[in-house]
Scaffold this motif. Structure first.
Motif, PDB file in Angstrom:
ATOM      1  N   TYR A 174       0.984  -1.200  -0.009  1.00  0.00           N
ATOM      2  CA  TYR A 174      -0.076   0.016  -0.037  1.00  0.00           C
ATOM      3  C   TYR A 174       0.945   1.241   0.050  1.00  0.00           C
ATOM      4  CZ  TYR A 174      -3.061   3.769   1.294  1.00  0.00           C
ATOM      5  OH  TYR A 174      -3.773   5.008   1.347  1.00  0.00           O
ATOM      6  N   PHE A 175       0.615   2.253  -0.758  1.00  0.00           N
ATOM      7  CA  PHE A 175       1.395   3.423  -0.764  1.00  0.00           C
ATOM      8  C   PHE A 175       0.363   4.730  -1.023  1.00  0.00           C
ATOM      9  CE2 PHE A 175       3.974   6.400  -3.659  1.00  0.00           C
ATOM     10  CZ  PHE A 175       4.818   7.061  -2.655  1.00  0.00           C
ATOM     11  N   ARG A 176       0.499   5.449  -0.083  1.00  0.00           N
ATOM     12  CA  ARG A 176      -0.524   6.460   0.358  1.00  0.00           C
ATOM     13  C   ARG A 176      -0.530   7.594  -0.924  1.00  0.00           C
ATOM     14  NH1 ARG A 176      -2.564  10.960   1.868  1.00  0.00           N
ATOM     15  NH2 ARG A 176      -0.923  12.045   0.688  1.00  0.00           N
ATOM     16  N   PRO A 177       0.365   8.192  -1.321  1.00  0.00           N
ATOM     17  CA  PRO A 177       0.073   9.334  -2.169  1.00  0.00           C
ATOM     18  C   PRO A 177      -0.719   9.390  -3.217  1.00  0.00           C
ATOM     19  CG  PRO A 177       2.343   9.458  -1.478  1.00  0.00           C
ATOM     20  CD  PRO A 177       1.848   8.044  -1.228  1.00  0.00           C
ATOM     21  N   GLY A 178      -1.511  10.168  -4.050  1.00  0.00           N
ATOM     22  CA  GLY A 178      -1.974  10.123  -5.441  1.00  0.00           C
ATOM     23  C   GLY A 178      -3.505  10.660  -5.307  1.00  0.00           C
ATOM     24  N   HIS A 179      -3.748  11.757  -4.625  1.00  0.00           N
ATOM     25  CA  HIS A 179      -4.896  12.418  -4.854  1.00  0.00           C
ATOM     26  C   HIS A 179      -5.245  12.959  -6.236  1.00  0.00           C
ATOM     27  CE1 HIS A 179      -8.520  14.068  -3.228  1.00  0.00           C
ATOM     28  NE2 HIS A 179      -8.237  15.266  -3.534  1.00  0.00           N
ATOM     29  N   GLU A 180      -6.383  12.911  -6.703  1.00  0.00           N
ATOM     30  CA  GLU A 180      -6.787  13.028  -7.982  1.00  0.00           C
ATOM     31  C   GLU A 180      -6.495  14.496  -8.601  1.00  0.00           C
ATOM     32  OE1 GLU A 180      -8.674  11.627  -5.781  1.00  0.00           O
ATOM     33  OE2 GLU A 180     -10.596  13.283  -5.780  1.00  0.00           O
ATOM     34  N   THR A 181      -6.305  15.600  -7.784  1.00  0.00           N
ATOM     35  CA  THR A 181      -6.315  16.707  -8.211  1.00  0.00           C
ATOM     36  C   THR A 181      -5.039  17.246  -8.261  1.00  0.00           C
ATOM     37  OG1 THR A 181      -6.660  17.738  -5.946  1.00  0.00           O
ATOM     38  CG2 THR A 181      -8.823  17.247  -7.458  1.00  0.00           C
ATOM     39  N   PHE A 182      -3.939  16.390  -7.783  1.00  0.00           N
ATOM     40  CA  PHE A 182      -2.320  16.999  -7.621  1.00  0.00           C
ATOM     41  C   PHE A 182      -1.604  16.198  -8.892  1.00  0.00           C
ATOM     42  CE2 PHE A 182      -3.989  17.565  -3.388  1.00  0.00           C
ATOM     43  CZ  PHE A 182      -4.048  18.809  -3.503  1.00  0.00           C
ATOM     44  N   PRO A 183      -0.418  16.641  -9.246  1.00  0.00           N
ATOM     45  CA  PRO A 183       0.043  15.917 -10.369  1.00  0.00           C
ATOM     46  C   PRO A 183       1.035  14.861  -9.595  1.00  0.00           C
ATOM     47  CG  PRO A 183       1.195  17.990  -9.883  1.00  0.00           C
ATOM     48  CD  PRO A 183      -0.309  18.027  -9.132  1.00  0.00           C
ATOM     49  N   THR A 184       0.734  14.228  -8.537  1.00  0.00           N
ATOM     50  CA  THR A 184       1.533  13.623  -7.599  1.00  0.00           C
ATOM     51  C   THR A 184       2.241  12.294  -8.639  1.00  0.00           C
ATOM     52  OG1 THR A 184       0.132  13.952  -5.790  1.00  0.00           O
ATOM     53  CG2 THR A 184       1.632  11.780  -5.746  1.00  0.00           C
ATOM     54  N   TYR A 185       1.621  11.808  -9.515  1.00  0.00           N
ATOM     55  CA  TYR A 185       2.116  10.523 -10.234  1.00  0.00           C
ATOM     56  C   TYR A 185       2.969  10.972 -11.322  1.00  0.00           C
ATOM     57  CZ  TYR A 185      -1.076   7.930  -7.473  1.00  0.00           C
ATOM     58  OH  TYR A 185      -2.123   7.217  -6.580  1.00  0.00           O
TER      59      TYR A 185
END
Lengths: 243, 243, 243, 243
Positions: free
Chosen positions: B196-207
């Motif tokens: 499980y890896f936490r980051p990655g909210h859909e409104t941010f360019p995290t990926y």
């Protein structure tokens, strides 16, 4: 502490009615002997419940007043109603301890809490015997135990046991026929604590064995609720100013 | 090794259609960007699947040819069919790796494999930032990482995170608003491995962040099938003579 | 149970003599305040010992009558005699509990039991504050705690903390300056149980804080000896006939 | 990956010189056969070192170019110089993998990294045999293994094995005489990874067994350095402004 701990021993209770070999060893049901063992080890508030009672004897009121629930089942896992399983599941996540015995490894409640198949190898053989070795002598469930416990007659359970890696592994069994088994396993789920203990085939007088009773009593003490604050989930304001 | 590993990135894919703020960051869907990140880190066989495809894009044939499945979902967890969840579940226990991302913590498949509520605290705030600290620098998922990773904008997830104790804890997040979170967690279930890896909210360019991509690539490598013998369960003859 | 548990609080006791800022907060030494906290939480048999006593106050007789030893040290770790460290080490493996506080992370006894450098990041800053989050609400050390504990002024300790993976992780700290730390960690060594608890810088009144005292009291209860059989090692005859 | 991994097999090498029964099985030393096993499993860079070489064959230069070190010792643990043990210890914390074999459980380096006595039960008996069961079929060290491995003749090692709880437990042994043992154990220390593997008594041809060789090869791969950033310790400035 044992005096204050409210325990409920749940038993399927079907083998005792249908199989003479079981009724001979446990004429009043496995649950009564397990409950007697807990009383012999200092527990003052021990109730029992069986599958064929209304709501399987596990009404919300009963569960709300249970600190630790023990579970023995085998031939009728499928007859346990899903709504009751849900109820037990919620109580465990909310802090009720759960001690799962022997063939309870295949119960709905254990499989749901583990997230795995909980499958294993097994064998019934008149010449089998089991030796349980303490591998964690600093663990409270090993309190007062010798280095190993011998059971002259038991059913074999063998690896691989398809469980999540135990948070703590206390006992490992040796079987004469060539197998080993992780026999005393601890997990935390939510605010609840779960102990699985292997021995207890219905045709053997295992639950009369005082060392087995000591392990179960230790397991119940270990699994008793801790009473940390219930975590609050959901939308959460910052405590630090974010500007 | 990465060349041989067959990866499928599963995405719900609904936010991108319904919310302009998401479509702006991920016009072709989160899955395409996650897949690009894996390719950039050496994976040659990366497919994608989304909720609104037949069988959610997860036919038995697709799963049978998937070594590691990634899972991103959020607003439509309830729309995932139970039969598909069963299918994924069986494949994980049989050895397929599973990497669950961000809001996938509430997916049916993750909750089933964990056996807990998987609940947590959360907060969206424009000024929040996250720092992920490596707490296990000997773990393969930390390969090539700095001591910590900074993300300027992310949604906050806070403890208590209602998961089973991770078998291995690799990353712990700090949030400006005052919370911490176990952000990189590993488990084994059956023959399968779960990260499980936490980051990655859909409104941010995290990926698009290369360090985030490195963690995910490391997680996929870590979760790849091991190919030990499939355990045989059930009635088992003694290997040693018992008489 | 707390009544029966014999506790010894060990303190280096040098800062209090040499630094006015410390003497102002702990005029009679850190150990007296830590001991008071344990008495306030129900422990009836609490003694103290300091570095500058003969044998550092830790004669064999004292250790033999100690169920749980607490350890605070900082500026004089090197002055602790190796023979006394050996003595404490043997008692821990033989069942005595050990609670290591704050800068005790660099003590000889802790490093020897851990097998690692026990190094970490640190910072003293007047504006720093710490929040300790409970990540294991089913753990006995979380008993009676809220979801998190706020300390207005504390020294920062940051990851990576070079310890073996804790057997159980109970508390994770957040620091205003951007760091996290595994602040409440449990291990088993031999028949002994070890709890490390982070807070307690000598210039802050941390050990007067009732929630901090509760954690320490819970830690002492958790670390108390279990009294399983002492394992026998060495040449061992077969129990089963081998012919 | 195996091609790039630089391995050094360290062997005490005394039994082979002093005992004909050992020299008969391992005329060129245990190390040569262990090294051959690694080459047979794909390792291209395998060197050896023995106690009676200068610096025990473990100069700083050798260690600096070793990714994974294997360690077999028994009768001469005390002859290993402390300065060399320090050197190996530092390299492990800095990322070098360590695979400890059989009687290496009592080596200085293993005891130092474990922080415990590493004691156990043992027995030599001509009729003993060992079966190693895979209890973690999702673990990389189980790759390509059957459910269990049979060794016709081996020395018995029995619980309690006085080690810290393994981070991961892969193999559990059954012995005909009635004992069990945690035979395949993994730990992380600093940036280094440590695997202990039980079999390998000097009078038996265990290291010629291909399944044993596979476990060792898997262990070496598992223990290879990860190359995360080296943590920086000590005084640390805030990243967030603290005013």
């Amino acid at each position: 502490m044992s005096n204050e701990c409210r325990v409920t021993v749940w038993n399927e209770g079907r083998h005792e009615k249908q199989h003479a070999a079981v009724a001979k060893v446990y004429p009043n049901g496995l649950h009564t002997v397990i409950a007697d063992g807990l009383r012999a080890h200092g527990f003052a508030q021990v109730g029992t419940a069986v599958l064929d009672e209304p709501e399987h004897g596990l009404s919300q009121a009963v569960l709300d007043q249970t600190d630790v629930l023990l579970w023995w089942g085998h031939m009728a896992h499928g007859d346990v109603q899903d709504a009751i399983v849900d109820r037990v599941y919620k109580r465990v996540l909310d802090g009720m301890g759960l001690v799962v015995l022997h063939s309870g490894h295949f119960s709905k409640i254990f499989k749901r809490l583990m997230g795995t198949s909980c499958d294993l190898k097994w064998r019934e053989h008149e010449k089998e015997n089991e030796r349980l070795w303490v591998v964690a002598p600093a663990h409270p469930i090993a309190a007062g135990l010798p280095q190993s416990i011998d059971l002259e007659h038991e059913e074999m359970y063998g690896e691989h046991f398809d469980i999540p890696t135990p948070d703590e592994l206390v006992l490992v069994s040796w079987f004469k026929g060539g197998e080993v088994f992780r026999s005393g396993c601890c997990w935390q789920r939510g605010r609840g604590r779960i102990f699985y203990f292997r021995p207890g085939h219905e045709t053997f007088p295992t639950y009369f064995n005082d060392q087995v009773r000591k392990v179960i009593a230790n397991g119940v003490r270990w699994a008793a609720p801790v009473n940390a604050a219930a975590p609050v989930y959901g939308n959460h304001k910052p405590i630090e100013a974010l500007d």
